[in-house]
Write a protein that holds these residues in place. Structure first.
Motif, PDB file in Angstrom:
ATOM      1  N   LEU A 195      -1.672  60.787 -24.736  1.00 13.86           N
ATOM      2  CA  LEU A 195      -1.876  61.845 -25.728  1.00 13.86           C
ATOM      3  C   LEU A 195      -0.549  62.446 -26.192  1.00 13.86           C
ATOM      4  CD1 LEU A 195      -4.964  63.722 -24.248  1.00 13.86           C
ATOM      5  CD2 LEU A 195      -4.916  62.151 -26.186  1.00 13.86           C
ATOM      6  N   ASP A 196       0.523  62.210 -25.407  1.00 16.58           N
ATOM      7  CA  ASP A 196       1.832  62.728 -25.806  1.00 16.58           C
ATOM      8  C   ASP A 196       2.311  62.103 -27.112  1.00 16.58           C
ATOM      9  OD1 ASP A 196       2.103  64.429 -23.628  1.00 16.58           O
ATOM     10  OD2 ASP A 196       2.955  62.855 -22.357  1.00 16.58           O
ATOM     11  N   ILE A 197       1.704  61.002 -27.525  1.00 20.42           N
ATOM     12  CA  ILE A 197       2.055  60.364 -28.797  1.00 20.42           C
ATOM     13  C   ILE A 197       1.887  61.344 -29.951  1.00 20.42           C
ATOM     14  CG2 ILE A 197       1.390  58.558 -30.445  1.00 20.42           C
ATOM     15  CD1 ILE A 197       0.577  56.856 -28.060  1.00 20.42           C
ATOM     16  N   VAL A 198       0.845  62.187 -29.870  1.00 23.89           N
ATOM     17  CA  VAL A 198       0.539  63.103 -30.979  1.00 23.89           C
ATOM     18  C   VAL A 198       0.726  64.570 -30.611  1.00 23.89           C
ATOM     19  CG1 VAL A 198      -1.030  61.508 -32.129  1.00 23.89           C
ATOM     20  CG2 VAL A 198      -1.907  62.993 -30.322  1.00 23.89           C
ATOM     21  N   ARG A 199       1.409  64.853 -29.512  1.00 23.34           N
ATOM     22  CA  ARG A 199       1.697  66.253 -29.176  1.00 23.34           C
ATOM     23  C   ARG A 199       3.165  66.405 -28.759  1.00 23.34           C
ATOM     24  NH1 ARG A 199      -2.138  66.706 -23.747  1.00 23.34           N
ATOM     25  NH2 ARG A 199      -0.949  65.257 -22.437  1.00 23.34           N
ATOM     26  N   PRO A 200       4.065  66.243 -29.715  1.00 25.98           N
ATOM     27  CA  PRO A 200       5.495  66.351 -29.423  1.00 25.98           C
ATOM     28  C   PRO A 200       5.927  67.807 -29.283  1.00 25.98           C
ATOM     29  CG  PRO A 200       5.168  66.029 -31.746  1.00 25.98           C
ATOM     30  CD  PRO A 200       3.802  65.942 -31.124  1.00 25.98           C
ATOM     31  N   LYS A 201       7.096  67.996 -28.696  1.00 26.73           N
ATOM     32  CA  LYS A 201       7.673  69.335 -28.614  1.00 26.73           C
ATOM     33  C   LYS A 201       8.328  69.732 -29.931  1.00 26.73           C
ATOM     34  CE  LYS A 201       8.516  69.184 -23.622  1.00 26.73           C
ATOM     35  NZ  LYS A 201       9.537  69.268 -22.540  1.00 26.73           N
ATOM     36  N   LEU A 202       8.960  68.772 -30.589  1.00 23.77           N
ATOM     37  CA  LEU A 202       9.628  69.022 -31.863  1.00 23.77           C
ATOM     38  C   LEU A 202       8.759  68.448 -32.983  1.00 23.77           C
ATOM     39  CD1 LEU A 202      13.247  68.010 -30.762  1.00 23.77           C
ATOM     40  CD2 LEU A 202      12.243  70.299 -30.812  1.00 23.77           C
ATOM     41  N   ARG A 203       7.772  69.236 -33.417  1.00 26.59           N
ATOM     42  CA  ARG A 203       6.783  68.725 -34.361  1.00 26.59           C
ATOM     43  C   ARG A 203       7.397  68.386 -35.717  1.00 26.59           C
ATOM     44  NH1 ARG A 203       1.527  72.687 -33.244  1.00 26.59           N
ATOM     45  NH2 ARG A 203       1.247  72.105 -31.037  1.00 26.59           N
ATOM     46  N   GLY A 204       8.348  69.191 -36.151  1.00 27.26           N
ATOM     47  CA  GLY A 204       8.974  68.933 -37.443  1.00 27.26           C
ATOM     48  C   GLY A 204       9.665  67.584 -37.483  1.00 27.26           C
ATOM     49  N   MET A 205      10.423  67.262 -36.437  1.00 26.43           N
ATOM     50  CA  MET A 205      11.114  65.973 -36.380  1.00 26.43           C
ATOM     51  C   MET A 205      10.129  64.825 -36.207  1.00 26.43           C
ATOM     52  SD  MET A 205      14.304  66.291 -36.949  1.00 26.43           S
ATOM     53  CE  MET A 205      13.758  67.497 -38.165  1.00 26.43           C
ATOM     54  N   TRP A 206       9.029  65.087 -35.495  1.00 30.50           N
ATOM     55  CA  TRP A 206       7.989  64.064 -35.324  1.00 30.50           C
ATOM     56  C   TRP A 206       7.393  63.695 -36.680  1.00 30.50           C
ATOM     57  CZ3 TRP A 206       2.931  62.917 -36.223  1.00 30.50           C
ATOM     58  CH2 TRP A 206       2.326  61.972 -35.410  1.00 30.50           C
ATOM     59  N   LEU A 207       7.068  64.699 -37.469  1.00 29.72           N
ATOM     60  CA  LEU A 207       6.496  64.459 -38.786  1.00 29.72           C
ATOM     61  C   LEU A 207       7.502  63.774 -39.705  1.00 29.72           C
ATOM     62  CD1 LEU A 207       4.518  67.780 -39.376  1.00 29.72           C
ATOM     63  CD2 LEU A 207       3.552  65.507 -39.018  1.00 29.72           C
ATOM     64  N   LEU A 208       8.758  64.193 -39.628  1.00 24.42           N
ATOM     65  CA  LEU A 208       9.781  63.582 -40.476  1.00 24.42           C
ATOM     66  C   LEU A 208       9.943  62.099 -40.140  1.00 24.42           C
ATOM     67  CD1 LEU A 208      12.020  63.741 -42.571  1.00 24.42           C
ATOM     68  CD2 LEU A 208      13.574  64.526 -40.770  1.00 24.42           C
ATOM     69  N   ARG A 209       9.982  61.767 -38.846  1.00 22.85           N
ATOM     70  CA  ARG A 209      10.103  60.363 -38.455  1.00 22.85           C
ATOM     71  C   ARG A 209       8.882  59.568 -38.897  1.00 22.85           C
ATOM     72  NH1 ARG A 209      11.337  62.716 -33.597  1.00 22.85           N
ATOM     73  NH2 ARG A 209       9.473  61.838 -32.627  1.00 22.85           N
ATOM     74  N   ALA A 210       7.698  60.167 -38.752  1.00 21.09           N
ATOM     75  CA  ALA A 210       6.470  59.472 -39.140  1.00 21.09           C
ATOM     76  C   ALA A 210       6.482  59.148 -40.635  1.00 21.09           C
ATOM     77  CB  ALA A 210       5.250  60.327 -38.790  1.00 21.09           C
ATOM     78  N   VAL A 211       6.870  60.103 -41.449  1.00 24.52           N
ATOM     79  CA  VAL A 211       6.906  59.885 -42.896  1.00 24.52           C
ATOM     80  C   VAL A 211       7.959  58.838 -43.255  1.00 24.52           C
ATOM     81  CG1 VAL A 211       7.446  60.956 -45.115  1.00 24.52           C
ATOM     82  CG2 VAL A 211       6.016  62.168 -43.463  1.00 24.52           C
TER      83      VAL A 211
END
Length: 312
Positions: free
Chosen positions: A53-69
């Motif tokens: 579940l850690d795949i979709v619950r990062p600590k740095l959400r902004g960077m997670w979204l930026l990398r995903a995009v």
């Protein structure tokens, strides 16, 4: 650097698999299945104390979204580019990525970039222009997609670098998979068809698993070296691209494409030599400083012993 070389080798072979799928599936569907098969890498990077579940619950959400995009845009654009262009031509445009990484690393990461680094980047840009020869030959959607992929990959490298403090590797890696899976999954709905043969499934597996392996190596590389240095081995992709284009796709190079590739390679070699000299100087300076500190410590110890003897 070794991890970066491995990443770009995996990317090159993965791109060849996507080109083999030209005409069989929609580009967005190819990129979607690439994300699906990328999940096979997760058990090899998951630690015992981590949850999937850690795949979709990062600590740095902004960077997670930026990398995903960034990964979503890069995968979709690169699949389309490699389907429409020859591998050397598509790769030559994606080699603008170090230019974008260098600019972003200066602006966002405040990393120091020397004159020689800018010179190498400019030389690489000149090589791209020689390969493309704008104005002398028509440009199409494939060229635009390759340029978009270069920009998105640069953003991904910077995002990995900024998020290198992310302690959970599944979170760091998961964004690469989820971006490609969700974004391409939505865009493929209008034209999706089920893969019709074992050969197509094999090509999809090769594309997805190698792309995921490349992302993993890139993630580990950017955590260990400056972003503008990790971008340097991308030039090794061209050797793969030329070989695969010639032997697998039977697409020989014309004279000017070969000249442009030679200029691109010279740019990469200049950067490699510059980095090697730089880090050797840094290592030598550190050794001298350690030797100086040891001499000072020995001198202080000797002085302390003499002082203690004189007071007796």
């Amino acid at each position: 650097m070794a991890l970066a070389f491995g990443a770009y080798s995996a990317f090159a072979i993965s791109d060849a698999f996507s080109k083999l799928l030209d005409g069989s599936l929609d580009p967005f569907e190819v990129a979607f299945f690439g994300g699906v098969f990328g999940f096979l890498v997760l058990p090899f990077i998951r630690k015992s104390n981590e949850s999937y579940l850690d795949i979709v619950r990062p600590k740095l959400r902004g960077m997670w979204l930026l990398r995903a995009v960034c990964v979503f845009v890069a995968t979709a654009a690169s699949v389309e580019a490699f389907m429409l262009l020859s591998m050397p031509e598509a790769l030559s445009i994606t080699f603008l990525m170090p230019l974008f990484v260098t600019i972003l690393s200066v602006v966002l990461l405040k990393e120091k970039v020397t004159f020689w680094a800018w010179l190498a980047v400019a030389l690489g840009f000149a090589g791209v222009l020689i390969v493309l020869r704008p104005g002398m030959r028509p440009l199409n959607l494939g060229h635009l997609c390759a340029l978009l992929a270069a920009c998105a990959n640069a953003g991904s490298v910077i995002a990995y670098r900024i998020a290198s403090k992310e302690t959970v590797r599944l979170s760091l890696f998961g964004s690469s998979l989820m971006g490609a899976l969700v974004g391409n999954g939505l865009l493929m709905l209008a034209h999706a068809t089920w893969p019709s043969s074992t050969k197509i499934w094999f090509y999809l597996f090769g594309y997805g698993s190698l792309a995921a392996l490349g992302q993993l190596c890139m993630m580990l590389a950017t955590a260990r070296a400056p972003a503008n240095r990790v971008a340097l081995p991308q030039y090794s992709q061209m050797a793969w691209g030329v070989a695969l284009s010639y032997f697998l796709f039977k697409q020989p190079l014309d004279r000017w494409t070969f000249v442009g590739i030679a200029v691109l390679t010279a740019s990469g070699m200049l950067n490699w030599i510059r980095q090697r000299i730089r880090y050797e100087k840094m290592a030598m300076k550190e050794r001298l400083e350690r030797l100086k500190a040891r001499k000072v410590a020995k001198g202080n110890l000797k002085a302390a012993k003499q002082s203690a003897l004189s007071t007796r």
